[in-house]
Structure formats: C-alpha cells, structure tokens
Scaffold this active site. Sequence first.
Site, short mmCIF file in Angstrom:
data_model
loop_
_atom_site.label_atom_id
_atom_site.label_comp_id
_atom_site.label_asym_id
_atom_site.label_seq_id
_atom_site.Cartn_x
_atom_site.Cartn_y
_atom_site.Cartn_z
N CYS A 349 40.12 47.94 34.00
CA CYS A 349 38.50 47.84 33.89
C CYS A 349 37.65 47.20 32.86
CB CYS A 349 37.83 48.72 35.21
SG CYS A 349 38.31 50.20 34.56
N ARG A 378 49.60 56.35 31.51
CA ARG A 378 48.85 57.54 31.49
C ARG A 378 49.56 58.95 31.25
NH1 ARG A 378 45.55 56.22 37.19
NH2 ARG A 378 44.71 54.16 36.15
N GLN A 396 49.50 48.32 38.38
CA GLN A 396 48.49 47.95 39.20
C GLN A 396 48.16 46.79 39.70
OE1 GLN A 396 45.22 50.21 37.45
NE2 GLN A 396 45.42 51.88 39.04
N ASP A 398 45.66 45.09 40.20
CA ASP A 398 44.23 45.61 40.07
C ASP A 398 43.19 44.50 40.22
OD1 ASP A 398 42.54 47.76 39.35
OD2 ASP A 398 43.08 47.88 37.43
N HIS A 400 38.95 43.55 40.00
CA HIS A 400 37.52 44.04 39.92
C HIS A 400 36.47 42.83 40.26
CE1 HIS A 400 39.58 46.63 37.25
NE2 HIS A 400 38.77 47.55 37.81
N LYS A 481 33.63 55.77 46.94
CA LYS A 481 34.88 54.96 47.18
C LYS A 481 35.24 55.24 48.58
CE LYS A 481 38.79 58.03 46.04
NZ LYS A 481 39.82 58.14 44.89
N HIS A 527 35.71 48.03 42.10
CA HIS A 527 37.22 48.47 41.72
C HIS A 527 37.89 48.30 43.01
CE1 HIS A 527 36.16 50.13 37.54
NE2 HIS A 527 35.26 50.24 38.33
#
Length: 664
Positions: A349, A378, A396, A398, A400, A481, A527
């Site tokens: 992000c 991670r 991911q 991913d 945004h 979320k 997100h």
Amino acid sequence: MSQSGQAKIKVNGSEKLVDLPLSAKDVIKGQSGCAAAKINGEIKDWLTPLKDGDEVEDILPGSQEALAVMRHSATHVMAQAVTDLYPEAKLGVGPVIEDGFYYDFDVKTPFTPEDLEKIEKKMKEIIAQKQKFVRREVGFEEALREEASQPYKIELIKDKEGQTLTMYDNVDQSGKTVWQDLCRGPHMQDTGKIGAVKLLRTASAYWKGNENNPSMQRIYGTAWFTKDDLDAYIKRREEIAKRDHRKIGEAMDLFSFPTELGAGLAVFHPKGAAVIETMKDYSRRMHLKNGYSFVQTPHVTKGDLYKTSGHLNWYSDSMYPPMHLDELKNSEGEVIRQAQNYYLKPMNCPMHNLIYMSRQRSYKELPLRLFEFGTVYRYEKSGEVQGLTRMRGFTQDDSHIYCTPEQMEEELSNTLNFILTVLRDFGLKDFYLELSTKNPNKYVGSDEIWQKAEDTLRRVGEASGLSLKLDEEGAAFYGPKISVEIKDALGRFWQLSTLQLDFNEPRLFGLEYVSKEGEHKEPVMIHRALFGSIERFFAILLEHYAGALPAWLAPTQVLFIPVTDHSQDYLSSIAKELESCELRVEKDFSSDRFGKKIRNSVQTKAPFVLIAGPKDEEAKTVSFRFRDGSQLNSIPKEKVSDLIERACKDKIQVNTAEDLKSYM
C-alpha cells in the site's frame, strides 16, 4: 464482598426478587455439569456472588459454552496428571483452543509418545475418581506461598498483583485436597463430568510466546461430550491429515520447501506454477473487466517510506531486519554519506500511495483502482510458518481503491460482489462475512469517522444477503474491515478476502484530489486482497478438493495412456491438438504395463484420462476415464477438444462420467 438485602435479578430471562447474599449456584439448575453460569453474558464460577440487576443464565447441556468449560477442566486434569507422573515439571499456562486445549510444561526432557499414553491413562484415572473442583480466592502473599515451587506461576501472580486471584483445589471423595492450581476457572462440578479425552501431540513453545524466554513442552489434547463425538473428531483429523496441502503438493510434484532457502519460503515446480499462472491469468481478466489499472512496484525500499506509513511503528516486529546500504566514504576512509536502511516490503500500500501522489488528482479520475500481484516479505517466527498457509514470502493480489466519500458505499458494494463472483468461479459456495470493529485502545482517526465507516460496511454486508457476524474490537488501527470467511469440504472456515477502510494512510501521505468545486479533499482509501495471498489460496483449494482441482485449474488437465505402444502416435496427434488449445497435457508412454499406468494415473488427479488402443485408432475414437473410475467410451476424436474446452470454460468440477454427459 457480598451484598446483602433484597435485589432484583433475572434468571434465564425471568425477573425475580431475591434476598442477598446469594450465588449463581443458588438460582440455576446446573444440568450441564458445569460449576458455572453466565452472569451478565460472561461465564463465571457458579459460586460468584450476585448483586442487584444481575442477569443469570444456565449453561445449557451440549452447548459450546459447556464444551469450553469441560475442556478447561480437562486441561486442569492434564496438568494434575503430569505433575503426578513427573513431579519436577514446572507449570506454564493451559488455555482452551479450537477443538481442544493445551498446557505448557518446563521439563528436563521432551515428552515422548509413550509419555502421552501414560499421561492420558492417568487423566482417565483422575476423571474416574470424580474429584470435585473447589474454587478459592487467595491474597497475593498467600498465592506466592502456595505456588513457591512453580516459578512460572509466581511470574503470573506478580503480573496480576492487585487483581483477584483464585486457586482451584481438586478434592477427592474423602474430602482431601489432592491437587491445586492457580486458575481463573470455571470448571465442571467434578472430574467425572468430563467426557472423552485424547492427547494428540507435543510441540515446543516459548514461555509467553516470546523467543527470548525459556522453551517449554506443549501438550495438545481434545475433549468431547461422548466417545462417539471423539471418534468422529479423530476421523475428521485423519481426513484433514490426508488432505494436507504439503503432502498433496509433494505427491503431485507441485512445490517444495528447500532447506537451502530457509523457513517459510517455497519454490513452485512446473505443475504448481501452471496452476498459479492460471489463477493469475483469470484474475487479470476479471480485474480488467472491472475497471482496475495494473501497477508494478519494487520488492525493496528505503525505510523512510514505512516511517511515513506507520508500519515501522506498528508492524516492525513482522518485518525483515533492515539492510544498511549506500554509505559513501572519501579516499581517507571518512564517511561522507551515511548509510540508509532498506527493507523488504511487507505491504504494497505505501508504494501504491506514491503512485497516487505522483501528480495532482481530480475527482473525475475517481474511483481509481490500482492492482498488483505484489510479492511481500514478513518475518514470521520459524515455529509459526506452516506450508503455504503462513509464509515469509508470498504474493498478494493486492488492490487499493481511492474514491470520494460519496462513492465509498457503492464502491464497497461493487467490490464485495466482485469478490464473491471470483470465489464462486473457484467452486467455493459457502460463505459468511465478518465485520471487524474499532479497538478503543488502538486506533487512529475520529470516533465519528469510525462510526460512519462501520455503519457503511454493515449496510454493505447486510445487502449481500450473507450472514454477517461481528468481530468486536478486531479491526486494525487504521480502519474497520469486512472479511469473507469460506467453509471448505471438511467444514473448516478460512478467512480469505478482505475489504479494509483506511483513515490513516491518506492523512499520513497527504493524499488529495481536487473536487468539483475546486477544493482539495482527502480521498477514502480501501485496501482489498481477494485471494489474500495466492499461495495460501492455492493451499486452501488443494485441501478443499483433496488435490482433485476443477478441470480449468488442474495442473494436468489431460493424461494420455495408450493400451499398447502401437497407439502412441495416434494419441500424440490428439495431444498436439489439445496443446495448441493451451490445455495442459501429459503422456504416459512409459514401459509400464497398461494396468499399472491406470493405477498411476490416480496420482496425477487429472480430470480427463484419454485411453486408446488399436480398435480406437481404427475407429478414430478415444475413451474418457474419470477420477472415480467411470468411463465414456468410443468418443469421436473430433469431439475431444470441444468437450474438454467447454468443461474448462464453464469451470465445472469433473470427477465422473455424469459430470461431462451434459456436454455430449
């Protein structure tokens, strides 16, 4: 101190006027066998004194609450059995977990399977003795004296100084206390109320989960109301073990975890990568159809970016240590430019925010939907990594989304519908939604903004028609979320896709758009990870389907087996045609006998096994063999590619001849 006098309380929904002092035990039936009751919605020991206005409820027989209390009692009995058999053992903690319980022990040598058998046998002896669980409140000094030989309990007592401390005594039929433990409780009325128990396995665990603390031995167990319940659970565990994606991945030659790479890092073999690429290709098409713009960002960045985003403050424990780079020295060896910290990215992000802020944005560009297959890193603890479901490096899907406040609800609704459409295409049908709300001790932004966001997410969730559950205080610090929870073939729930509102990063990065009125305003940031991580989603699919993936996803879609070597050229010509249609084809032209080739074909889990012999070659036909062993014979050669392509296009599961007959 107990109150005295008259008071109004509710017992199982009915209001009563009672004389205090009074405990919950005096007003409930206790038919569940628990020495406990729900007092104002919280499960407490039934000797808890009541006060005016309390609401008391029985714990119902067979309920999840009763099961949890029983498992907590089984944990207590396990600790008693261990200290009876191994008096030198030092006790840690023993909570109830999903489907069971565990207890941590500090012992000189690790427990063996034979030790578990002894401990389980001792537990059953204690259960048969029907020892009563008796609660006592103790003072700080008294607790220290009673647990003087237990250093970990002493530490817990000191952590709770000033709080109410309780001991639970195990009292035998003669009234003698035979064991005791510092424990919050509550428990069953006696050990005889504990049902069927089974110890499952041991593992190493750090005290309080901190790797700087001593390593302990953790014993996992389970307890159920009846032996039938326990047997069903053990059978389910065996099925879960059979479906373990790591075993399936090895058997099907999909991926591996080389020790040379390190914990939590995988390599995907050609067949596994074929599935991953199929997932990505599908995802790309769907995102393009739904108005997303593709971006690409690097795997490493200077640390200042994650200072701006707040991740170095909130998330640094899960980030890889920094690399100190770019130091510059002059000819005399003096540092003329300090090194900077570079980090492997744990999140995409902040980089997407840099793309947004690369130029001024107008309201006309919003909503702006940025999408990336972004690999992140991670630093999960080595003991916590688990196959593809918890990794140190993963990708991911991913996204945004930046929109105006007025667009937020429609955008959330459309995105949720998009998520559900994609999951259904993968054959997943059983969902519910979970709404995570503000943690009052860990959040940024105003209460008003949080309330508005939570209300919006609640409306979107309810409008989906799916069940919506609350995860109270479960949100991350930057916004509430919605999570999509899916149920797999074994009845397990997995958290997959998330829709997360963020009030933090737009402010931290100074994100703006120019409104219709010419004003500079802050966008709403959403997100959204659809698969969550591609690798974890792959693992869930493998376990859900036991490796037998739908035809469009299967690593080997078509396996060719000739009845005799003379039919190899004939099948090769059909295979070439299917390969030209971008189908994943494999041929077993080995020297094995035909029967062995058929048996071996089960391992590939190919949805279509095509067989041909001399008669088929003469008639220009093939036979289809399916995963369940059923067949469709004498299928004209010219129909083969059409049948398979249509089944893949419709994303159906093909396990039997019946599954394909509608396309004939």
